[in-house]
Design an enzyme around this catalytic site. Sequence first.
Site, PDB file in Angstrom:
ATOM      1  N   PHE A 137     -83.646  28.175 -28.706  1.00 54.21           N
ATOM      2  CA  PHE A 137     -84.270  27.398 -29.768  1.00 54.21           C
ATOM      3  C   PHE A 137     -83.876  25.941 -29.625  1.00 54.21           C
ATOM      4  O   PHE A 137     -82.691  25.621 -29.544  1.00 54.21           O
ATOM      5  CB  PHE A 137     -83.860  27.937 -31.145  1.00 54.21           C
ATOM      6  CG  PHE A 137     -84.340  29.338 -31.383  1.00 54.21           C
ATOM      7  CD1 PHE A 137     -85.599  29.576 -31.908  1.00 54.21           C
ATOM      8  CD2 PHE A 137     -83.540  30.428 -31.056  1.00 54.21           C
ATOM      9  CE1 PHE A 137     -86.052  30.873 -32.104  1.00 54.21           C
ATOM     10  CE2 PHE A 137     -83.982  31.729 -31.260  1.00 54.21           C
ATOM     11  CZ  PHE A 137     -85.241  31.945 -31.787  1.00 54.21           C
ATOM     12  N   CYS A 138     -84.888  25.077 -29.575  1.00 50.07           N
ATOM     13  CA  CYS A 138     -84.611  23.643 -29.440  1.00 50.07           C
ATOM     14  C   CYS A 138     -85.472  22.884 -30.444  1.00 50.07           C
ATOM     15  O   CYS A 138     -86.066  23.481 -31.338  1.00 50.07           O
ATOM     16  CB  CYS A 138     -84.854  23.175 -28.018  1.00 50.07           C
ATOM     17  SG  CYS A 138     -86.573  23.274 -27.500  1.00 50.07           S
ATOM     18  N   ALA A 139     -85.566  21.583 -30.272  1.00 46.96           N
ATOM     19  CA  ALA A 139     -86.271  20.750 -31.244  1.00 46.96           C
ATOM     20  C   ALA A 139     -87.732  21.152 -31.408  1.00 46.96           C
ATOM     21  O   ALA A 139     -88.218  21.290 -32.518  1.00 46.96           O
ATOM     22  CB  ALA A 139     -86.148  19.284 -30.862  1.00 46.96           C
TER      23      ALA A 139
ATOM     24  N   HIS B 219     -88.400  28.589 -28.139  1.00 47.46           N
ATOM     25  CA  HIS B 219     -89.127  28.354 -29.387  1.00 47.46           C
ATOM     26  C   HIS B 219     -88.504  27.170 -30.115  1.00 47.46           C
ATOM     27  O   HIS B 219     -87.379  26.770 -29.832  1.00 47.46           O
ATOM     28  CB  HIS B 219     -89.051  29.584 -30.303  1.00 47.46           C
ATOM     29  CG  HIS B 219     -89.663  30.802 -29.715  1.00 47.46           C
ATOM     30  ND1 HIS B 219     -91.010  31.036 -29.724  1.00 47.46           N
ATOM     31  CD2 HIS B 219     -89.111  31.859 -29.068  1.00 47.46           C
ATOM     32  CE1 HIS B 219     -91.263  32.195 -29.123  1.00 47.46           C
ATOM     33  NE2 HIS B 219     -90.132  32.707 -28.712  1.00 47.46           N
TER      34      HIS B 219
ATOM     35  N   HIS C  17     -86.528  25.508 -33.104  1.00 56.61           N
ATOM     36  CA  HIS C  17     -85.477  26.050 -33.978  1.00 56.61           C
ATOM     37  C   HIS C  17     -85.985  26.230 -35.407  1.00 56.61           C
ATOM     38  O   HIS C  17     -85.435  27.026 -36.162  1.00 56.61           O
ATOM     39  CB  HIS C  17     -84.213  25.182 -33.933  1.00 56.61           C
ATOM     40  CG  HIS C  17     -84.252  23.956 -34.772  1.00 56.61           C
ATOM     41  ND1 HIS C  17     -84.984  22.850 -34.433  1.00 56.61           N
ATOM     42  CD2 HIS C  17     -83.657  23.667 -35.942  1.00 56.61           C
ATOM     43  CE1 HIS C  17     -84.827  21.921 -35.352  1.00 56.61           C
ATOM     44  NE2 HIS C  17     -84.027  22.388 -36.283  1.00 56.61           N
TER      45      HIS C  17
END
Length: 104
Positions: A7-9, A37, A39
Site C-alpha cells: 500500500f502506497c500513496a 494498492h 493505502h
Amino acid sequence: MIKIKLFCAAGFSTSMLVEKMIEAAKLQNLEVDIQAHSHANLRDHINDTDVALLGPQVGYALAKAKEVCDPVGLPVEVIPMIDYGTMNGQKILEFALNLHKNKG
C-alpha cells in the site's frame, strides 16, 4: 498461496517493486499473489490479504493501519526504506514472508 499487498500513496509507485518481488518468488518456486494498492483502500483488502506492507512514503499511517489490521490478525508493517529505495524485491519478499510466519 500467500497474498501480499503493498500500500502506497496512490498504488502506482510500488508497481515496479511488485514485479521484482514476483520475480524473486518465481526463482524460489513460491506461490504468492502480490499486488499494489492505494493505502486509502487498505480497509477494502483486509479480508483477502495475508500480509500488508506500507510504502515508506505512507509510513506515517502505520498506527492507523494497525488499528484496522490488528483486530483481524493481519500483519502490517512499513517496508524498510533502504530495501524500497533499492527496489530489493528479494529482501522485501523475505520481510513479508517473515511477517506471515510470525503472525499471531
